[in-house]
Design a protein around this motif. Sequence first.
Motif, short mmCIF file in Angstrom:
data_model
loop_
_atom_site.label_atom_id
_atom_site.label_comp_id
_atom_site.label_asym_id
_atom_site.label_seq_id
_atom_site.Cartn_x
_atom_site.Cartn_y
_atom_site.Cartn_z
N ILE A 281 0.86 -1.18 0.00
CA ILE A 281 0.00 0.00 0.00
C ILE A 281 0.90 1.23 0.00
N ILE A 282 0.74 2.08 -1.00
CA ILE A 282 1.56 3.28 -1.09
C ILE A 282 0.63 4.49 -0.99
N ASP A 283 0.90 5.39 -0.03
CA ASP A 283 0.03 6.57 0.08
C ASP A 283 0.82 7.86 0.06
N THR B 162 8.81 5.52 5.01
CA THR B 162 7.89 6.63 5.29
C THR B 162 8.67 7.93 5.45
N LYS B 163 8.04 9.04 5.08
CA LYS B 163 8.71 10.33 5.19
C LYS B 163 7.68 11.43 5.43
N LEU B 164 8.03 12.34 6.37
CA LEU B 164 7.18 13.50 6.60
C LEU B 164 7.43 14.52 5.49
N THR C 69 3.67 7.18 2.95
CA THR C 69 4.02 5.89 3.56
C THR C 69 3.86 4.78 2.55
N ASN C 70 4.79 3.83 2.59
CA ASN C 70 4.78 2.70 1.68
C ASN C 70 4.99 1.43 2.51
N PHE C 71 3.95 0.62 2.64
CA PHE C 71 4.05 -0.64 3.39
C PHE C 71 4.06 -1.80 2.40
N ALA C 72 5.06 -2.68 2.50
CA ALA C 72 5.03 -3.90 1.70
C ALA C 72 4.95 -5.08 2.68
#
Length: 614
Positions: A58-60, A114-116, A144-147
């Motif tokens: 999921i990439i947001d 993840t990065k602010l 944020t990118n969760f794999a």
Amino acid sequence: MADIIQLLPDSVANQIAAGEVIQRPASVVKELVENSIDAKATSITINIKDSGRTLVQIIDNGTGMSETDARLSFERHSTSKIKKAEDLFAITTMGFRGEALASIAAVASVELKTKLADSDIGTQIIIEGSRVLSQEPVICATGTNFAVKNLFFNIPARRKFLKSNATEFGHIISEFERIALANSSVEFKLYHNDSEIFILSRSNIRQRIISVFGKRINQNLVPIEAETSIIKVKGFIGKPENARKRSGEQFFFINNRFMRNPYLHKAITDAYKNILPPEVVPSYFLYLEAAPDTIDVNIHPTKTEIKFEDQQAVWQILHATVKQSLGKNNIVPSIDFDLEHNFEIPVLTRNTEIVNPKIDVNPMFNPFDEKQTSAGNNRKSPAISLEKENLANWEKLYDGFENEKNLPDDFSFPSQPETQQTLTDNSFSDRYFQFKGKYILTPVKSGLMVIDQKRAHERILFEKFMLSLESNSVISQRNLFPKTIELDKKAHALLMEIKDDIKTLGFDIKDIGENSIIVNGLPADSINQEPEQIIDIFLNEFQNGEIDAKSRVKEKIAQSLAKASAISSNQSLTTEEMQEIVDLLFACSMPNFSPFGKKIISIIKTEEIEKRFS
Ligand code: ADP
Ligand code: MG
């Protein structure tokens, strides 16, 4: 004896918690996408491999996390969404339990980047089975990118428990649909094994519904809207003429969260009561808004069941709004609802004082209590239709007069050898009567036998289909003028998976891509229905309900197809047709129960009839 109690290590506690929160790949999709929404993302990309067994990514473009937060987010009960117990009564986010990430990390390998927005550099964390393998700075986009890889790699039993790829992917699509419909202002992209499944651009609700379910749904949508002091309602309901015998297009959202609510579902279906046959379900997409402190989202760990402070008032409001909308759009003559309801929806304007709407609610009313009748109330209980009451009374007539599992000992059936010869005799065939277009009545030795015609036909077809599937003998087919049918993605994937089995049963189907099929032939027994309807009912029945073992797949197919092909319960039958059903039913190995375990036959004993005249 020595002390034996010890605290479980975190990794074990997390695994146990995961059992509740993460049941399948679709749960990972739900939890992560909800987190992205909570992080105010406006664009979310979902990459799935092998129905989520291999990868859920999921990439947001949401807020992202700081280095410390990124590490903390995997701890159990770590959440930025509530701080104290009172916050539980004012939830405006999707999550709040702080369990999802800890649970996912306990049962998979997770890679987080993840990065602010105001940092130049982000954080990468790799965590597997609750163990942090690495944490380091990384160059990445804001957000944020969760794999999540190899779900349940450390719980083989759980992994084995997963269903077929089509089923698991079906669950993912269901979760996706709910979130996409609830958040039409967010852009979504869903890919499965690198192929594009959904690309949904930011839009209004109507356009979102159309891009999820296809263009055909557009002319079916009737807008509805109501504003009261306890709840705001907007959205769409389906036109009765487009209602289908399948579930799947019924959605409630409360404060942009999908909810399941059988009680309120009844408020909608009840509003269609006299304009739709009972087995048909109208589509609806209803978006409710209520003050967070008047709803309780806390009653279920996966949070799809939601309770309202005043369920009955919400029921009345929904029911009246739907009725009004059907009337206003000339879908039913307005006199129909005027007569039954002189109910006013209280309208909230800026200057009016907020008062609770005056609604005539019967406090004893419980729509799930079948036994309750309208006696004693001066207004009819909305959820109980007269027809149902009559039926219940009718069934009571012979309750307790029959053996549950077997026919009575003295049971003798008309088509026994000695009577068989009289079949050509008219006086004999006249012994069948149809009652309410639904039951076949026939005298037997011990009394009057009542047969539910639809269930009987389902049983007959079920046994026939089972025989064909088990012996691999092809059933006769009726050829059709080739008909193209567009399915939704879930239905299409499922149909392709069971294509070979259903071929034996006479389904001649060709996949032409884009979720469409051409139907060239159907089982010969399904003459009562339109091809689209058959496939519709069949798939709906097949999709709902889990299939645990391979061996049960055949049974499920036979069951679903029997349901789709059987005569309906308001079809008039000729004496010959009744005769045929009765004969075939008693040639079945289990004539007493439908393939769904429902009673087919009931006998009103002669003594019972005689008693009435004594
Ligand atoms: P919950 O959502 O119940 O708070 P989770 O375990 O799902 O618990 O997430 C823990 C915390 O991690 C969240 O409260 C949030 O602060 C942070 N988080 C998770 N996913 C994201 C994301 N995609 N973007 C920003 N923050 C996130
Ligand atoms: Mg969460």
